[in-house]
Design an enzyme around this catalytic site. Structure first.
Site, PDB file in Angstrom:
ATOM      1  N   LYS A  15     -10.543  -5.853   0.621  1.00  0.00           N
ATOM      2  CA  LYS A  15     -10.739  -5.680  -0.830  1.00  0.00           C
ATOM      3  C   LYS A  15      -9.977  -6.712  -1.653  1.00  0.00           C
ATOM      4  CE  LYS A  15      -9.006  -1.523  -1.200  1.00  0.00           C
ATOM      5  NZ  LYS A  15      -8.610  -1.066   0.112  1.00  0.00           N
ATOM      6  N   ARG A  47      -1.072  -8.876   8.950  1.00  0.00           N
ATOM      7  CA  ARG A  47      -1.132  -9.362   7.568  1.00  0.00           C
ATOM      8  C   ARG A  47       0.245  -9.786   7.060  1.00  0.00           C
ATOM      9  NH1 ARG A  47      -4.057  -5.945   2.950  1.00  0.00           N
ATOM     10  NH2 ARG A  47      -2.389  -4.426   3.164  1.00  0.00           N
ATOM     11  N   ARG A  97       4.497  -6.344   4.485  1.00  0.00           N
ATOM     12  CA  ARG A  97       4.689  -5.207   3.603  1.00  0.00           C
ATOM     13  C   ARG A  97       5.231  -4.025   4.387  1.00  0.00           C
ATOM     14  NH1 ARG A  97      -0.942  -4.667   0.432  1.00  0.00           N
ATOM     15  NH2 ARG A  97      -0.537  -2.502   1.000  1.00  0.00           N
TER      16      ARG A  97
HETATM   17  P1  ADP Z   1      -4.434  -1.200   0.872  1.00  0.00           P
HETATM   18  O1  ADP Z   1      -5.759  -1.068   0.181  1.00  0.00           O
HETATM   19  O2  ADP Z   1      -4.359  -2.368   1.752  1.00  0.00           O
HETATM   20  O3  ADP Z   1      -3.944   0.088   1.478  1.00  0.00           O
HETATM   21  P2  ADP Z   1      -3.100  -1.448  -1.715  1.00  0.00           P
HETATM   22  O4  ADP Z   1      -2.316  -2.682  -1.987  1.00  0.00           O
HETATM   23  O5  ADP Z   1      -4.376  -1.238  -2.444  1.00  0.00           O
HETATM   24  O6  ADP Z   1      -3.291  -1.459  -0.159  1.00  0.00           O
HETATM   25  O7  ADP Z   1      -2.171  -0.177  -1.976  1.00  0.00           O
HETATM   26  C1  ADP Z   1      -0.887  -0.031  -1.410  1.00  0.00           C
HETATM   27  C2  ADP Z   1      -0.243   1.301  -1.811  1.00  0.00           C
HETATM   28  O8  ADP Z   1      -0.086   1.352  -3.244  1.00  0.00           O
HETATM   29  C3  ADP Z   1      -1.032   2.552  -1.480  1.00  0.00           C
HETATM   30  O9  ADP Z   1      -0.824   2.970  -0.141  1.00  0.00           O
HETATM   31  C4  ADP Z   1      -0.463   3.535  -2.511  1.00  0.00           C
HETATM   32  O10 ADP Z   1       0.830   3.996  -2.154  1.00  0.00           O
HETATM   33  C5  ADP Z   1      -0.303   2.676  -3.741  1.00  0.00           C
HETATM   34  N1  ADP Z   1      -1.548   2.684  -4.557  1.00  0.00           N
HETATM   35  C6  ADP Z   1      -2.330   1.607  -4.868  1.00  0.00           C
HETATM   36  N2  ADP Z   1      -3.388   1.969  -5.615  1.00  0.00           N
HETATM   37  C7  ADP Z   1      -3.289   3.312  -5.787  1.00  0.00           C
HETATM   38  C8  ADP Z   1      -4.081   4.293  -6.443  1.00  0.00           C
HETATM   39  N3  ADP Z   1      -5.209   3.966  -7.092  1.00  0.00           N
HETATM   40  N4  ADP Z   1      -3.672   5.586  -6.397  1.00  0.00           N
HETATM   41  C9  ADP Z   1      -2.547   5.946  -5.763  1.00  0.00           C
HETATM   42  N5  ADP Z   1      -1.764   5.087  -5.098  1.00  0.00           N
HETATM   43  C10 ADP Z   1      -2.112   3.777  -5.108  1.00  0.00           C
END
Ligand code: ADP
Length: 217
Positions: free
Chosen positions: A13, A123, A156
């Site tokens: 994504k 990653r 991360r």
């Molecule tokens: P990935 O899609 O690779 O899991 P993201 O960078 O989108 O990683 O998200 C990392 C973390 O940030 C999630 O595991 C969560 O803890 C938090 N997070 C991101 N977007 C949201 C959301 N829309 N609602 C709740 N938590 C979120």
């Protein structure tokens, strides 16, 4: 065009949204990047989010909804259109979004679990500009250094194996149902990925082809 790019963690994504942002001139809004920024800067919000983030759990809806509302009400977003990456992740988040703005299309990334694990465990992310690399598939030119800004690459906290499993579980339980919520309401551009080593630019061309066919470009 206002789009959501949807898929499990590690489905690409963030990487695809960054390329689409440049190609289409729309704004990428990544709630994951926003969450990490707040944590890194140790703000009040960041302190409230850190524990959830590091364990691979979702940050509470009220916090994420608040943060998102602020961003997409800025004029730039309405003028250029945007692509949401990592939001909505729960039904209440989707319901809140429908009150703020209209979404035209969902780009749905279908990726098997084994590719997700392969991608996430290899990653690396830039501390400065959040660019994403992969030590096996999208290698930086110099190990540990970001090609784009020279920043330090790090793994991360939530890309460690135990946490990856938890994130996949959370995705299945809380985020997948969001797809059902949108079915019949918003058109889907389906993208299927069955190999981890196709360059992101190639996959993005396939996605652009679908969006064109559907009349969004
Ligand atoms: P990935 O899609 O690779 O899991 P993201 O960078 O989108 O990683 O998200 C990392 C973390 O940030 C999630 O595991 C969560 O803890 C938090 N997070 C991101 N977007 C949201 C959301 N829309 N609602 C709740 N938590 C979120």
């Amino acid at each position: 065009m206002n789009a959501i790019i949807f898929g499990p963690p590690g489905s690409g994504k963030g990487t695809y949204a960054s390329i689409l942002e440049k190609k289409l001139g729309i704004v990428k809004v990544s709630t994951g990047d926003i969450v990490r920024e707040e944590i890194e800067k140790n703000t009040e919000l960041g302190k409230r989010m850190k524990d959830y983030h590091d364990k691979g759990e979702l940050v509470p809806d009220d916090i994420v909804i608040e943060v998102l509302k602020k961003r997409i009400s800025e004029p730039d977003y309405a003028e250029r259109g945007f692509i949401l990456d990592g939001y909505p992740r729960t039904i209440p988040q989707a319901e809140a979004l429908s009150k703020i703005t209209k979404i035209d299309v969902i780009i749905n990334l279908n990726v098997p679990d084994w590719i997700i694990i392969e991608r996430l465990s290899n990653r690396r992310t830039c501390r400065e500009c959040e660019a994403i690399f992969n030590v096996k598939y999208v290698k930086p030119k110099i190990e540990g250094v970001c090609d784009k800004c020279g920043g330090e690459l790090f793994q991360r906290e939530d890309d460690k194996p135990e946490v990856i499993r938890e994130r996949i579980r959370v995705y299945q339980e809380q985020t997948r149902p969001v797809l059902e919520y949108y079915k019949g309401k918003i058109p889907f551009a389906e993208f299927v990925c069955d190999s981890p080593d196709i360059p992101p630019e190639v996959n993005v061309e396939i996605i652009l082809g679908k969006l064109k066919k559907m009349g969004f470009l």
